[in-house]
Design an enzyme around this catalytic site. Structure first.
Site, PDB file in Angstrom:
ATOM      1  N   HIS A 188       0.854  -1.363   0.017  1.00 10.92           N
ATOM      2  CA  HIS A 188       0.011  -0.023  -0.094  1.00 10.92           C
ATOM      3  C   HIS A 188       0.998   1.078   0.000  1.00 10.92           C
ATOM      4  O   HIS A 188       1.985   1.027   0.246  1.00 10.92           O
ATOM      5  CB  HIS A 188      -0.743   0.088   1.085  1.00 10.92           C
ATOM      6  CG  HIS A 188      -0.125   0.115   2.670  1.00 10.92           C
ATOM      7  ND1 HIS A 188       0.358  -0.812   3.027  1.00 10.92           N
ATOM      8  CD2 HIS A 188       0.299   1.130   3.283  1.00 10.92           C
ATOM      9  CE1 HIS A 188       0.944  -0.604   4.220  1.00 10.92           C
ATOM     10  NE2 HIS A 188       1.107   0.562   4.424  1.00 10.92           N
ATOM     11  N   HIS A 203       5.587   5.991  -0.780  1.00  9.73           N
ATOM     12  CA  HIS A 203       6.203   4.911  -1.134  1.00  9.73           C
ATOM     13  C   HIS A 203       5.419   3.556  -1.015  1.00  9.73           C
ATOM     14  O   HIS A 203       4.491   3.669   0.069  1.00  9.73           O
ATOM     15  CB  HIS A 203       7.623   4.831  -0.358  1.00  9.73           C
ATOM     16  CG  HIS A 203       7.484   4.708   0.972  1.00  9.73           C
ATOM     17  ND1 HIS A 203       7.154   5.711   1.953  1.00  9.73           N
ATOM     18  CD2 HIS A 203       7.331   3.576   1.920  1.00  9.73           C
ATOM     19  CE1 HIS A 203       6.888   5.102   3.223  1.00  9.73           C
ATOM     20  NE2 HIS A 203       7.317   4.032   3.313  1.00  9.73           N
TER      21      HIS A 203
END
Length: 176
Positions: free
Chosen positions: A37, A119
């Site tokens: 995620h 990220h």
């Protein structure tokens, strides 16, 4: 209430590409593909009333859907690497969504987050040398994905564990 955070889910086809980057780095605890995620806002442990307020306020977010892409690998921790990740290419819509959530959390009395760097964490590191990590990044650092659609963001919960999930979707918030 369990530990909470908001995030963008990674589509299965992108997750599959990310999972192909596993291996070749001793001391790495690789994140399961189902738990990839992009965190938008870490919230932490909150009481039930605050959790309900967070869910209500996030439901008022009105932003259009957008596309993002991943581009390149990097690490957190400098000389003592603690994680490797796939970076998210610069994206104004993503940053605006994150900033709105940051404002919501601060209005609810939660402390400000540090500098936001979007990220996807691939692995948490234990005892990996900076040389090993540099070699890993040099071999795989050109990783890229085509843009993919972000149709919603979610409120995830996680149990107190050694990172990397399992995560449970507590609520989903569609983008316009």
């Amino acid at each position: 209430m369990p530990r909470l955070f908001t995030a963008i889910e990674i589509p299965p086809e992108v997750g599959l590409g990310l999972s192909m980057l596993r291996g070749g780095l001793s001391g790495a605890r690789w994140i399961d593909q189902d738990n990839y995620h992009v965190t938008l806002r870490f919230i932490g442990d909150v009481d039930d009333a605050t959790g309900r307020d967070i869910m209500l306020m996030l439901g008022q977010v009105r932003r259009p859907a957008f596309d993002i892409a991943l581009g390149g690998l990097d690490q957190f921790g400098g000389h003592k690497p603690r994680a490797v990740f796939a970076a998210v290419k610069a994206n104004a819509a993503l940053m605006e969504l994150q900033a709105e959530q940051e404002r919501i959390m601060q209005r609810l009395g939660l402390g400000a987050e540090r500098n936001y760097k979007p990220h996807v964490t691939l692995a948490r590191l234990r005892d990996a040398s900076s040389r090993q990590v540099a070699d890993y990044l040099a071999a795989r650092g050109s990783f890229r994905t085509p843009p993919f659609r972000v149709p919603r963001f979610v409120l995830f919960s996680s149990r107190d564990s050694v990172g990397g999930g399992p995560y449970l979707v507590e609520a989903a918030y569609p983008l316009l």
